[in-house]
Motif scaffolding. Structure first.
Motif, PDB file in Angstrom:
ATOM      1  N   LEU A   1       0.913  -1.256   0.088  1.00  0.00           N
ATOM      2  CA  LEU A   1       0.160  -0.058   0.089  1.00  0.00           C
ATOM      3  C   LEU A   1       0.767   1.018  -0.384  1.00  0.00           C
ATOM      4  CD1 LEU A   1      -2.870  -1.277   2.781  1.00  0.00           C
ATOM      5  CD2 LEU A   1      -2.994  -1.087  -0.045  1.00  0.00           C
TER       6      LEU A   1
ATOM      7  N   ASP B   1       2.433   2.112  -3.454  1.00  0.00           N
ATOM      8  CA  ASP B   1       0.892   1.289  -4.187  1.00  0.00           C
ATOM      9  C   ASP B   1       1.389   0.478  -5.429  1.00  0.00           C
ATOM     10  OD1 ASP B   1      -1.045   1.659  -5.758  1.00  0.00           O
ATOM     11  OD2 ASP B   1       0.347   2.946  -7.428  1.00  0.00           O
TER      12      ASP B   1
ATOM     13  N   LEU C   1      -9.081  -1.198   1.817  1.00  0.00           N
ATOM     14  CA  LEU C   1      -7.744  -0.614   0.096  1.00  0.00           C
ATOM     15  C   LEU C   1      -6.639  -1.933   0.351  1.00  0.00           C
ATOM     16  CD1 LEU C   1      -6.330   2.234   2.624  1.00  0.00           C
ATOM     17  CD2 LEU C   1      -7.315   2.621   0.824  1.00  0.00           C
ATOM     18  N   LEU C   2      -6.363  -2.754   1.037  1.00  0.00           N
ATOM     19  CA  LEU C   2      -5.393  -4.631   0.309  1.00  0.00           C
ATOM     20  C   LEU C   2      -6.609  -5.013  -0.300  1.00  0.00           C
ATOM     21  CD1 LEU C   2      -3.571  -5.421   3.478  1.00  0.00           C
ATOM     22  CD2 LEU C   2      -3.521  -4.859   0.966  1.00  0.00           C
TER      23      LEU C   2
ATOM     24  N   GLN D   1      -6.416  -3.458  -3.741  1.00  0.00           N
ATOM     25  CA  GLN D   1      -5.288  -3.175  -4.643  1.00  0.00           C
ATOM     26  C   GLN D   1      -4.682  -4.811  -4.709  1.00  0.00           C
ATOM     27  OE1 GLN D   1      -3.260  -0.379  -4.337  1.00  0.00           O
ATOM     28  NE2 GLN D   1      -1.332  -0.902  -4.572  1.00  0.00           N
TER      29      GLN D   1
END
Length: 392
Positions: free
Chosen positions: A193, A196, A224-225, A228
């Protein structure tokens, strides 16, 4: 006629080469024990086979959409929610011709020339080759045996450059059988994270864990993960469906749409009949899976004991998948052979036991042994390996 430069950079699959050599020796009349190819030795459960027959008899044999039939994508979404605590819509899932195809299509739409992908070693043989085919650069990070072959935060930080685009995490792992814990994945995820970095989470062996450890998807650790991460999985290993060729990718909508667009020009849809079979696989109770897992666990215990009793061979005990990755450095050193590759080739010639040299997985001190075969065969193989070591 000249081949393309990208094809000329490929390294042939060692697992298939070993398998071909073993087949050749078998044709010559030799009793060869092949422990190279990684697939369950069980037949596909009957309920899945019946679902395929019903689909054929009902005329469900036509083209489907490139990303797979909606019924299967919805079934996969339900599986991800129940098993992995992950919420995906059907348009955030693409069904592919095996998990290998999902990985290939992902790298094709993700990587530009010289983009770097971090791959912890030991690794599955196709990861670096797929990255190369997509024009990227595979950055191999050698993990340590004392860390159970798992990437640690310090190694990840040191491998990151301004060109780093993605990282591959495979848990449970082929070829090591090791499993990342929640805390270990969180540490890796935090670094990704911060920089990026896209996470490619290969979870094809998630159902095959033989300890109290639980499979954790890195995507489930935080929203968030999840954004990603692209989760890669399928029915090949979990449901003994290697030849049916059904895998999938789940991830952000724009990634899945790009993969779907790419696949529409590459292979069109996955085999229609196999898609209906996969629906049955994900809807069936897990009795057959648990029975298979129990048998694998018994084989692991027995083979691990037999191998570690052989002088010159050591082994970290795996937690999942169906492979052992013993270290044969001492056995090779005491022999007349210079490398593990030579040692493995001689083992096949003399004792007719086919293993895959660890160099194929970026781990030249090791060999990979698949225990996806009967206990009798595994015991015979261990006896032959022991005799070979004692004779050299």
């Amino acid at each position: 006629m000249k081949l393309s430069k990208r094809v000329n950079t490929l390294t042939p699959s060692s697992t298939l080469m070993i398998s071909a050599k073993a087949t050749e020796l078998k044709k010559q009349g030799h009793h060869v024990i092949s422990l190279g190819v990684g697939e369950p030795d069980f037949n596909t459960p009957r309920v899945i086979i019946e679902a395929a027959k019903e689909a054929m008899e009902s005329g469900l044999v036509k083209y489907t959409s490139a990303n797979g039939i909606i019924e299967l994508r919805e079934t996969i979404a339900k599986k991800l929610k129940e098993d992995n605590h992950l919420e995906y819509k059907s348009n955030e899932i693409v069904v592919t011709t095996g998990a290998k195809h999902a990985l290939f299509a992902l790298f094709e739409i993700l990587l530009d020339e010289d983009d770097e992908v971090i791959i912890p070693a030991p690794y599955w043989v196709s990861y670096p080759e797929q990255v190369k085919l997509a024009g990227g650069k595979a950055v191999i990070v050698d993990t340590l045996e004392q860390n159970d072959f798992k990437l640690i935060p310090e190694q990840l930080e040191q491998a990151i450059t301004e060109k780093t685009k993605a990282i591959i995490i495979n848990s449970p792992s082929n070829p090591t059988g090791m499993v990342y814990s929640r805390d270990e994945l969180q540490q890796i995820g935090d670094i990704c994270l911060k920089h990026d970095i896209t996470i490619v989470s290969d979870e094809i062996y998630e159902k095959l864990i033989y300890t109290e450890d639980k499979h954790v998807s890195i995507a489930e650790l935080s929203p968030l993960l999840k954004e990603q991460t692209i989760v890669i999985n399928g029915v090949s290993k979990s449901h003994a469906m290697t030849g049916w060729r059904i895998g999938y990718a789940a991830g952000p909508r724009y990634i899945i749409k790009a993969m779907t667009d790419y696949i529409s020009h590459e292979t069109s849809n996955p085999t229609t009949i196999a898609q209906y079979a996969a629906i049955a696989a994900y809807k069936m109770d897990e009795t057959a899976i648990n029975n298979m897992k129990q048998i694998f666990s018994e084989r692991l215990e027995r083979l691990y004991q037999l191998l570690t009793d052989i002088p010159g061979i050591t082994c970290r005990k795996p937690k999942g998948a169906f492979y052992l990755l013993p270290n044969v450095t001492e056995a090779v050193r005491k022999s007349e052979f210079n490398t593990t590759d030579e040692w493995t080739a001689a083992l096949l010639e003399e004792e007719k036991v086919a293993l895959v040299p660890g160099s194929a997985f970026g781990s030249p001190d090791h060999v990979r042994i698949s225990y996806a075969t009967s206990l009798d065969i595994l015991e015979e193989a261990a006896e032959r390996i022991k005799r070979f070591v004692e004779n050299h």
